[in-house]
Design a protein around this motif. Structure first.
Motif, mmCIF file in Angstrom:
data_model
loop_
_atom_site.group_PDB
_atom_site.id
_atom_site.type_symbol
_atom_site.label_atom_id
_atom_site.label_comp_id
_atom_site.label_asym_id
_atom_site.label_seq_id
_atom_site.Cartn_x
_atom_site.Cartn_y
_atom_site.Cartn_z
ATOM 1 N N VAL A 1 -4.978 16.874 4.735
ATOM 2 C CA VAL A 1 -4.177 16.965 5.960
ATOM 3 C C VAL A 1 -2.808 17.543 5.623
ATOM 4 N N ASP A 2 -2.071 17.931 6.670
ATOM 5 C CA ASP A 2 -0.751 18.533 6.483
ATOM 6 C C ASP A 2 0.374 17.502 6.506
ATOM 7 N N ALA A 3 0.110 16.331 7.117
ATOM 8 C CA ALA A 3 1.135 15.297 7.225
ATOM 9 C C ALA A 3 0.492 13.925 7.088
ATOM 10 N N ILE A 4 1.217 12.992 6.480
ATOM 11 C CA ILE A 4 0.657 11.675 6.183
ATOM 12 C C ILE A 4 0.294 10.916 7.461
ATOM 13 N N ASP A 5 1.034 11.165 8.560
ATOM 14 C CA ASP A 5 0.750 10.434 9.794
ATOM 15 C C ASP A 5 -0.490 10.936 10.525
ATOM 16 N N GLN A 6 -1.133 11.961 9.982
ATOM 17 C CA GLN A 6 -2.414 12.382 10.536
ATOM 18 C C GLN A 6 -3.531 11.428 10.118
ATOM 19 N N ILE A 7 -3.276 10.630 9.100
ATOM 20 C CA ILE A 7 -4.243 9.621 8.657
ATOM 21 C C ILE A 7 -3.739 8.215 8.964
ATOM 22 N N PHE A 8 -2.474 7.965 8.683
ATOM 23 C CA PHE A 8 -1.893 6.640 8.902
ATOM 24 C C PHE A 8 -1.072 6.658 10.199
ATOM 25 N N SER A 9 -1.593 5.997 11.216
ATOM 26 C CA SER A 9 -0.972 6.035 12.541
ATOM 27 C C SER A 9 0.242 5.121 12.651
ATOM 28 N N ALA A 10 0.387 4.204 11.716
ATOM 29 C CA ALA A 10 1.552 3.312 11.683
ATOM 30 C C ALA A 10 2.162 3.368 10.290
ATOM 31 N N LEU A 11 3.450 3.703 10.221
ATOM 32 C CA LEU A 11 4.160 3.797 8.944
ATOM 33 C C LEU A 11 5.459 3.005 9.056
ATOM 34 N N PHE A 12 5.504 1.857 8.390
ATOM 35 C CA PHE A 12 6.692 1.012 8.469
ATOM 36 C C PHE A 12 7.232 0.737 7.071
ATOM 37 N N SER A 13 8.566 0.754 6.972
ATOM 38 C CA SER A 13 9.256 0.528 5.702
ATOM 39 C C SER A 13 10.193 -0.664 5.828
ATOM 40 N N GLY A 14 10.817 -1.029 4.721
ATOM 41 C CA GLY A 14 11.796 -2.096 4.745
ATOM 42 C C GLY A 14 12.993 -1.768 5.630
ATOM 43 N N SER A 15 13.217 -0.475 5.880
ATOM 44 C CA SER A 15 14.322 -0.048 6.742
ATOM 45 C C SER A 15 14.040 -0.303 8.215
ATOM 46 N N LEU B 1 -9.346 -1.387 -5.842
ATOM 47 C CA LEU B 1 -9.708 -0.978 -4.487
ATOM 48 C C LEU B 1 -11.151 -0.500 -4.398
ATOM 49 N N HIS B 2 -11.757 -0.168 -5.536
ATOM 50 C CA HIS B 2 -13.178 0.203 -5.531
ATOM 51 C C HIS B 2 -14.016 -0.918 -4.936
ATOM 52 N N GLU B 3 -13.635 -2.156 -5.189
ATOM 53 C CA GLU B 3 -14.414 -3.298 -4.736
ATOM 54 C C GLU B 3 -14.289 -3.536 -3.235
ATOM 55 N N ALA B 4 -13.376 -2.821 -2.578
ATOM 56 C CA ALA B 4 -13.155 -3.039 -1.149
ATOM 57 C C ALA B 4 -14.188 -2.331 -0.277
ATOM 58 N N ILE B 5 -14.764 -1.249 -0.784
ATOM 59 C CA ILE B 5 -15.689 -0.459 0.031
ATOM 60 C C ILE B 5 -16.868 -1.272 0.550
ATOM 61 N N PRO B 6 -17.541 -2.095 -0.256
ATOM 62 C CA PRO B 6 -18.655 -2.876 0.279
ATOM 63 C C PRO B 6 -18.243 -3.891 1.342
ATOM 64 N N MET B 7 -16.955 -4.232 1.396
ATOM 65 C CA MET B 7 -16.470 -5.217 2.364
ATOM 66 C C MET B 7 -16.327 -4.625 3.770
ATOM 67 N N LEU B 8 -16.199 -3.301 3.848
ATOM 68 C CA LEU B 8 -15.788 -2.669 5.101
ATOM 69 C C LEU B 8 -16.813 -1.648 5.601
ATOM 70 N N LEU C 1 -12.965 4.629 4.884
ATOM 71 C CA LEU C 1 -12.371 4.080 6.103
ATOM 72 C C LEU C 1 -12.244 5.139 7.196
ATOM 73 N N ARG C 2 -11.935 6.359 6.805
ATOM 74 C CA ARG C 2 -11.844 7.444 7.794
ATOM 75 C C ARG C 2 -13.211 7.739 8.384
ATOM 76 N N GLN C 3 -14.235 7.689 7.544
ATOM 77 C CA GLN C 3 -15.595 7.938 8.022
ATOM 78 C C GLN C 3 -16.044 6.845 8.989
ATOM 79 N N LYS C 4 -15.561 5.628 8.752
ATOM 80 C CA LYS C 4 -15.914 4.488 9.603
ATOM 81 C C LYS C 4 -15.002 4.363 10.825
ATOM 82 N N LYS C 5 -14.023 5.275 10.947
ATOM 83 C CA LYS C 5 -13.123 5.329 12.109
ATOM 84 C C LYS C 5 -12.186 4.128 12.243
ATOM 85 N N TYR C 6 -11.807 3.508 11.128
ATOM 86 C CA TYR C 6 -10.813 2.442 11.183
ATOM 87 C C TYR C 6 -9.447 3.039 11.518
#
Length: 219
Positions: free
Chosen positions: A129-143, A212-219, A97-102
């Motif tokens: 990476v040094d921080a999780i938000d360098q890959i995931f631009s949106a991080l939402f929790s139950g809080s 999740l292995h099966e997801a790669i051909p979908m995207l 997904l990172r390679q595909k720029k999602y």
């Protein structure tokens, strides 16, 4: 344009950690249950599960004390990177997904402090990476929401943060409540059941995968 992940049971095998901590708490009180018996707890608030445990097993303890002991064990476990296992295929999918720029996000019903600890100790060590938000631009929790899954609030907030319309988002979930949440948000939902959620009704998902292995051909 965007891919949003649930966390527990989808990115990390945290349901096994929840079960182990739950059963160890029961062990202290003279009770032992198999994994199959814990399945009924998955997808429900820990407060309710604690009250139910006290009732079902006739425990000589208050629900709030059972909950405190259970969560202390759980949080000690997620504080140790050695005890957190990633779900099969996650790292390969993220690389793809990172390679595909999602655009990427995480939307978890767990409280923010537990989500942050799990991501820091269970996911970040496996990424370049040094921080999780360098890959995931949106991080939402139950809080971060008023209404938790199956309400669509958390996924709509994630899409807004990613600046992508819901119809252009794909969601990966392991639970029926998560699938319903994504569908209600107007997103494409992909169910990836695990041992603890295999009995859930995933019929509302657009796709059901074995891993999740099966997801790669979908995207």
């Amino acid at each position: 344009q965007a891919v949003i992940f649930d966390m527990d049971g989808l990115i990390v095998d945290s349901e096994t950690i929840y079960y182990n901590a739950y059963n160890q708490t029961l062990n202290d009180l003279g009770v032992d249950i198999p994994r199959e018996e814990y399945m009924r707890c998955v997808g429900h608030p820990v407060e309710g599960n604690s009250a139910e445990a006290v009732k079902i097993y006739d425990l000589p303890i208050r629900p709030e004390d059972f909950l405190e002991s259970w969560m202390k064990r759980f949080e000690n476990a997620i504080g140790d990177p050695e005890q957190i296992e990633l779900m099969p295929g996650f790292l390969d999918l993220i690389a793809h997904l990172r390679q595909k720029k999602y655009k990427l996000g995480i939307a978890s019903s767990t409280p923010r402090h537990r989500m942050q600890t799990t991501l820091k100790n269970g996911v970040l060590p496996h990424l370049d990476v040094d921080a999780i938000d360098q890959i995931f631009s949106a991080l939402f929790s139950g809080s971060d929401v008023t209404n938790t899954k199956p309400d669509p609030e958390i996924y709509l907030k994630a899409a807004a943060k990613l600046d992508v319309e819901p119809k252009h988002c794909i969601v990966f979930e392991d639970s029926s409540a998560g699938v319903q949440s994504a569908k209600a948000a107007g997103m494409t939902s992909v169910a990836v059941p695990n041992f603890f959620t295999a009995h859930h009704d995933h019929s509302q998902a657009h796709h059901i995968l074995k891993s999740l292995h099966e997801a790669i051909p979908m995207l």
